[in-house]
Design an enzyme around this catalytic site. Sequence first.
Site, PDB file in Angstrom:
ATOM      1  N   LYS A 536      37.090   3.609  -0.169  1.00 60.75           N
ATOM      2  CA  LYS A 536      38.014   3.267   0.925  1.00 60.75           C
ATOM      3  C   LYS A 536      37.597   1.969   1.622  1.00 60.75           C
ATOM      4  O   LYS A 536      38.333   1.415   2.415  1.00 60.75           O
ATOM      5  CB  LYS A 536      38.095   4.408   1.932  1.00 60.75           C
ATOM      6  CG  LYS A 536      38.709   5.689   1.341  1.00 60.75           C
ATOM      7  CD  LYS A 536      38.767   6.800   2.387  1.00 60.75           C
ATOM      8  CE  LYS A 536      39.190   8.136   1.829  1.00 60.75           C
ATOM      9  NZ  LYS A 536      40.644   8.288   1.659  1.00 60.75           N
ATOM     10  N   THR A 637      47.817   9.006   3.539  1.00 59.24           N
ATOM     11  CA  THR A 637      48.909   9.487   4.390  1.00 59.24           C
ATOM     12  C   THR A 637      48.792   8.918   5.798  1.00 59.24           C
ATOM     13  O   THR A 637      49.785   8.821   6.519  1.00 59.24           O
ATOM     14  CB  THR A 637      48.919  11.028   4.469  1.00 59.24           C
ATOM     15  OG1 THR A 637      47.590  11.495   4.680  1.00 59.24           O
ATOM     16  CG2 THR A 637      49.479  11.638   3.211  1.00 59.24           C
TER      17      THR A 637
HETATM   18  C1  NBG Z   1      43.402  13.014  -1.399  1.00 62.70           C
HETATM   19  C2  NBG Z   1      43.580  11.553  -1.786  1.00 62.70           C
HETATM   20  C3  NBG Z   1      44.501  10.834  -0.830  1.00 62.70           C
HETATM   21  C4  NBG Z   1      45.803  11.610  -0.699  1.00 62.70           C
HETATM   22  C5  NBG Z   1      45.502  13.069  -0.326  1.00 62.70           C
HETATM   23  C6  NBG Z   1      46.755  13.899  -0.269  1.00 62.70           C
HETATM   24  C7  NBG Z   1      41.673  14.540  -2.273  1.00 62.70           C
HETATM   25  C8  NBG Z   1      41.071  15.148  -3.476  1.00 62.70           C
HETATM   26  N1  NBG Z   1      42.666  13.679  -2.465  1.00 62.70           N
HETATM   27  O1  NBG Z   1      44.780   9.542  -1.290  1.00 62.70           O
HETATM   28  O2  NBG Z   1      42.327  10.906  -1.816  1.00 62.70           O
HETATM   29  O3  NBG Z   1      46.629  11.032   0.261  1.00 62.70           O
HETATM   30  O4  NBG Z   1      44.655  13.657  -1.276  1.00 62.70           O
HETATM   31  O5  NBG Z   1      47.463  13.823  -1.451  1.00 62.70           O
HETATM   32  O6  NBG Z   1      41.258  14.820  -1.176  1.00 62.70           O
END
Ligand code: NBG
Length: 794
Positions: A536, A637
């Site tokens: 990130k 999100t």
């Molecule tokens: C996460 C992703 C995010 C995504 C969310 C909801 C996990 C395994 N995945 O990018 O890293 O927005 O899931 O889909 O936590």
Amino acid sequence: MPEFKEQYKNMILRLYAEDVKDSDAHQQYTALALWLRDYYAPFLKATRQHYENDRVKEAYYFAIEFLPGRMLETNMLNLGVTDVVTTAMMQMGLDMDKVVDAEPNPGLGNGGLGRLGSEFLDSAAALHMPLNGNGIRYQYGLFRQSFVNGYQVEMPDDWLRNGNAWEVRKENRACLVRFGGNTWLAEDAFGRLVPHYENTTDVLAVPYDTGVVGYQNQTVNTFRLWSAELPTDPAVTYTLQQKEEVNEITEILYPDDSNYEGRLLRLKQEYFLVSAGVQSIVRHYRKHHRSLNHMDATVAIHINDTHPAMAIPEMMRILMDEEFMSWDQAWAITTKVMSYTNHTLLSESLETWPQDMVAQTVPRIYQIIQEIDRRFRELQTPVYGADRVNRCTPLGDGTVRMAYLAVIGSHSVNGVAKLHTELLEKDVLKDLYRIYPARFNNKTNGITMRRWLQIANPALTHLLNEKLNGDWCHRPLDIMGVQSFAKDPTFLKELQEVKHKNKVALAKKIRARENISVDPEHAIFDVQIKRLHAYKRQLLHALFIIDEYQQIKAGQPLSVPRVHIFSAKAAPSYYYAKEIIKLINEIANTVNHDPAVGDQLKVVFVPNYGVSEAEDMIPAADVSEQISLAGKEASGTSNMKLMANGAITLATMDGANIEIADAVGEDNIVTFGMTVDEVSAYTNYSSQAIFDSDKHLQKVVNALIDGTIPNITREGRDIYNSLLQYNDEYFVLADYESYVKAQDKISTLYQDPEKWYSMACINIAKSGQFSSDLTIARYGDDIWHLTRDQVGVN
Ligand code: NBG
């Protein structure tokens, strides 16, 4: 509602034998929550009866984590009683803010994955869509984070300490989950093969149900969390150790997986969740239907990420061992009932379990996985060849490969953003995509505007209501209407005032909680809030702050003052992520106390990031940092929440950022950095070469080790080495120059308020398409085939 006050006073009296004036905030909160629960109980009952009597198809969303956030305000809003209740509470001399703050935040999830699950439940109820949540009632959530000398310190999150007003324990719906021991098959008197078990450890799964209140539509769905207890067989006495072994299954979210015991516990949690969930679904189904053959007509089970993937063999077990179906019959039903969402592209996050661990922990399930594996090989090898098939079998490399199991046992597989789904098809799951192309589909994530606008940002909600007549609350795409004000100077001024007001409120909280004063008048509030993870790239943001600091020290003031706001938890065993936290805290320490800097530059790391913290920060953000290395963030999100609140996205072309860019147009977002294709083509990357050729960058990176930032001797060196010696796995240095240019662009744009708020206006206008109401409608239509109300548009 004149009777509210009377009922509320009575509730306080009954619960605590006190007068309202003598009660404390937690008591006031609990009484109000219980009053609301009474209020919606008839709706919950009616919703349940409607689903059962009318044989409505129901979907069950299985997830190892949820992140519901506080529910008091949501439930008041959804029941349409906010005004009445708050006025009455005020008249009784109560401080509603304190009452709201007294609600513990269930720490039942890590981040986006869990929050998405909760947003989906909220949206489904709003659409009158029969979706139930199914998860684990962890006694302790993810840790509570604080900082000591800049280091993350983890404390237990004892969120259930004072009970949970929303839940109802249903011991009469408990079921037994079996672990360990030996299993074998033997013929019974009818010649059927039935499994025999010996020396198993049996655990009682007790459900706790919480209502999920729909938005002003009298629908209340069920969110069920399972708790592990000792079975209540009076003939058996248990030792203290046995008791502990059972209790620990649902004691804590995400046990430390850096050791064997922790991983074993996590595996037990996964099976516990799916076994209890599937058993109760089949039992419920059995009450109302005779034949299991058409189960898919009334039941859909959704596997959210791979953690609940054992739902597939568990369903097979129940259908074969307890319902005496043949493999083929059971498999046909199972694959029609199950569907799966993948939430990650990181290979290290694709779950695998050592085969012997699975064989010992859940022997019967392991046998069934072996058979799934055998049949898959037998069926597909003649068509696709051994090489391809071997690469994607459920069993391989001595492990159980959960993602492959999930795809093979489901009728639908989806990613969570367009790019993510493409990459699943092209790369991560390419062999299975080749075999089952029709199963794959995309469902871009979404957010609920009820929480992120109506509750978190009343000022903006008020402005939108004024301009849009309030319909957008039911029809999120109607937010688009504000686009017509994008060039209206009066509106843009109002929008600016809204943002200003929210910034002032956040500044006040930061002052009170972190003892840092930030300037809401002139400074850009530049926000990066999400889990701390190398991909990130909080580090990229941190290096830029060092850059700004060096600029100021060199006598060049910033063109616009900045407040950099971070909030992020690092996994307790993720050493590098914790070093980044320490780095940012020490940068903050240095910058915030340097008189040469003053109000030009401030850095705030808000501890203990969670839903409530996000609700404070998001409405006040000017800039939304979404700067992951392209190809790593499945969707994101918070990017959607921030845009809906009028922040300008500073983004790489990753995850849902790409769709946000498409929606708002390139003039209303600031993008930078390499694309996925560029990243994957960059096979000869040398971070050292980039470093050597860029004097400016050298000065910034050297600050990690040259004493510019005190107190980071070890961390600075480790991070420095990660960038140079270990060739910068996430291409921080490769994207640095482009990031700085993008940040400069942000500063330039911000100096023209009319331009800036026009961009903000477009972002708000286009956020409606990221409503989770629309997303969940697509799940309901395409995957689960559920009935629902209209959302306005598909
Ligand atoms: C996460 C992703 C995010 C995504 C969310 C909801 C996990 C395994 N995945 O990018 O890293 O927005 O899931 O889909 O936590």
